[in-house]
Design a protein around this motif. Structure first.
Motif, PDB file in Angstrom:
ATOM      1  N   ASP A 139      80.690  26.478  20.466  1.00 46.00           N
ATOM      2  CA  ASP A 139      79.235  26.536  20.255  1.00 46.00           C
ATOM      3  C   ASP A 139      78.921  27.367  19.012  1.00 46.00           C
ATOM      4  N   LYS A 158      75.084  16.635  25.954  1.00 48.73           N
ATOM      5  CA  LYS A 158      75.588  17.123  27.231  1.00 48.73           C
ATOM      6  C   LYS A 158      76.076  15.975  28.105  1.00 48.73           C
ATOM      7  N   THR A 161      73.624  15.735  31.809  1.00 53.22           N
ATOM      8  CA  THR A 161      72.570  16.747  31.904  1.00 53.22           C
ATOM      9  C   THR A 161      71.457  16.383  30.936  1.00 53.22           C
ATOM     10  N   VAL A 164      67.677  21.430  29.040  1.00 53.27           N
ATOM     11  CA  VAL A 164      67.742  22.818  29.483  1.00 53.27           C
ATOM     12  C   VAL A 164      66.865  22.997  30.723  1.00 53.27           C
ATOM     13  N   ILE A 186      65.684  31.735  25.849  1.00 56.29           N
ATOM     14  CA  ILE A 186      67.033  31.420  26.326  1.00 56.29           C
ATOM     15  C   ILE A 186      67.854  32.691  26.486  1.00 56.29           C
ATOM     16  N   GLN A 192      72.241  29.242  30.423  1.00 62.87           N
ATOM     17  CA  GLN A 192      73.577  28.924  29.906  1.00 62.87           C
ATOM     18  C   GLN A 192      73.597  27.624  29.101  1.00 62.87           C
ATOM     19  N   VAL A 193      72.810  27.608  28.028  1.00 61.67           N
ATOM     20  CA  VAL A 193      72.785  26.455  27.129  1.00 61.67           C
ATOM     21  C   VAL A 193      73.971  26.540  26.171  1.00 61.67           C
ATOM     22  N   VAL A 211      68.874  19.535  22.986  1.00 59.73           N
ATOM     23  CA  VAL A 211      69.851  19.370  24.052  1.00 59.73           C
ATOM     24  C   VAL A 211      69.473  18.118  24.834  1.00 59.73           C
ATOM     25  N   THR A 231      65.571  18.543  25.579  1.00 60.33           N
ATOM     26  CA  THR A 231      64.868  19.813  25.346  1.00 60.33           C
ATOM     27  C   THR A 231      64.997  20.218  23.890  1.00 60.33           C
ATOM     28  N   VAL A 233      64.892  23.234  21.492  1.00 58.18           N
ATOM     29  CA  VAL A 233      64.944  24.701  21.438  1.00 58.18           C
ATOM     30  C   VAL A 233      64.565  25.100  20.030  1.00 58.18           C
TER      31      VAL A 233
END
Length: 236
Positions: A139, A158, A161, A164, A186, A192-193, A211, A231, A233
């Motif tokens: 990451d 992801k 998923t 987030v 966050i 836990q992204v 995400v 999502t 961010v």
């Protein structure tokens, strides 16, 4: 539409429905999605994880030296990167693999200006080997490479998923999906992204993050086009 993006593929995404390793069918489907996005004219960098083969942090918990375990994880990302490269080139997408650790028989050494030149020439660049140093996650490598190549956004694909959540949706059926959230939130809520180092790097370098669920066909293209999925961010 974004002009240059950095796509983060987790190692788990490459194993498909299997419990371990690389599933060729899944990798081929991912390559098809990346090809679709490439045909829009966007420049694409990719960072791949290695969790489908090896996790340094897990090995440390079993008593292994953390640095040694992390180096093994870096080698796992190289294997994954070569698998993605092969799938992309079978679809006619010119690709280069660039590694942070010396492995010149199978990949080019990572050199920032050369990576940018590959992107400008229309090649997909796959960054492997993490940062070449232990104790840093893929990451963090993803955000650092995105900053170095001046990518406009980080796309975090992801596995199963949607984005987030305020809690783990696998454990809490009432978990709330955020459509937008800030990096400060966050970090404050310890969501836990990505690890805190990576989130702080995104925040400090004003690098937005999307995400989303990569298992839905077409989501990579939608993310590249700026459609509202998953999502966002953002920096405050």
């Amino acid at each position: 539409m974004y002009k240059r993006i950095l796509l983060k593929l987790s190692g788990e995404a490459l194993k498909g429905e299997t419990s371990y390793g690389i599933d060729p069918k899944t990798v081929n489907e991912i390559a098809e999605q990346i090809k679709d996005a490439k045909q829009l004219g966007v420049e694409i960098g990719i960072v791949v994880g290695g969790g489908n083969i090896w996790r340094g942090k897990t090995a440390e918990g079993l008593g292994m030296d953390r640095a040694q375990a992390d180096y093994m994880g870096m080698l796992a990302t190289i294997m994954n990167g070569l698998a993605v490269q092969d799938a992309l080139e079978q679809h006619g997408v010119p690709t280069r693999v660039m590694t942070a650790i010396d492995c010149d028989k199978v990949a080019e050494p990572y050199i920032r200006r050369r990576a940018i030149r590959h992107l400008e020439k229309g090649r997909v660049v796959i960054f492997v080997g993490g940062l070449g140093s232990p104790y840093f996650s893929t990451d963090t490598a993803c955000v650092l490479r995105a900053t170095e190549i001046e990518a406009e956004v980080v796309l975090m694909a992801k596995n199963h998923t949607e984005g987030v959540y305020d809690s783990d949706p696998r454990k809490n059926p009432d978990a709330k999906l955020f459509t937008e959230i800030t990096f400060s939130e966050i970090l404050e809520k310890n969501l836990q992204v990505m690890d805190s180092t990576a989130a702080s790097l995104c925040k400090d370098n004003k690098k937005p993050l999307i995400v989303f669920n990569m298992n839905k066909r077409g989501n990579i293209v939608k993310a590249v086009q700026g459609d509202k999925i998953g999502t966002l961010v953002k920096v405050e």
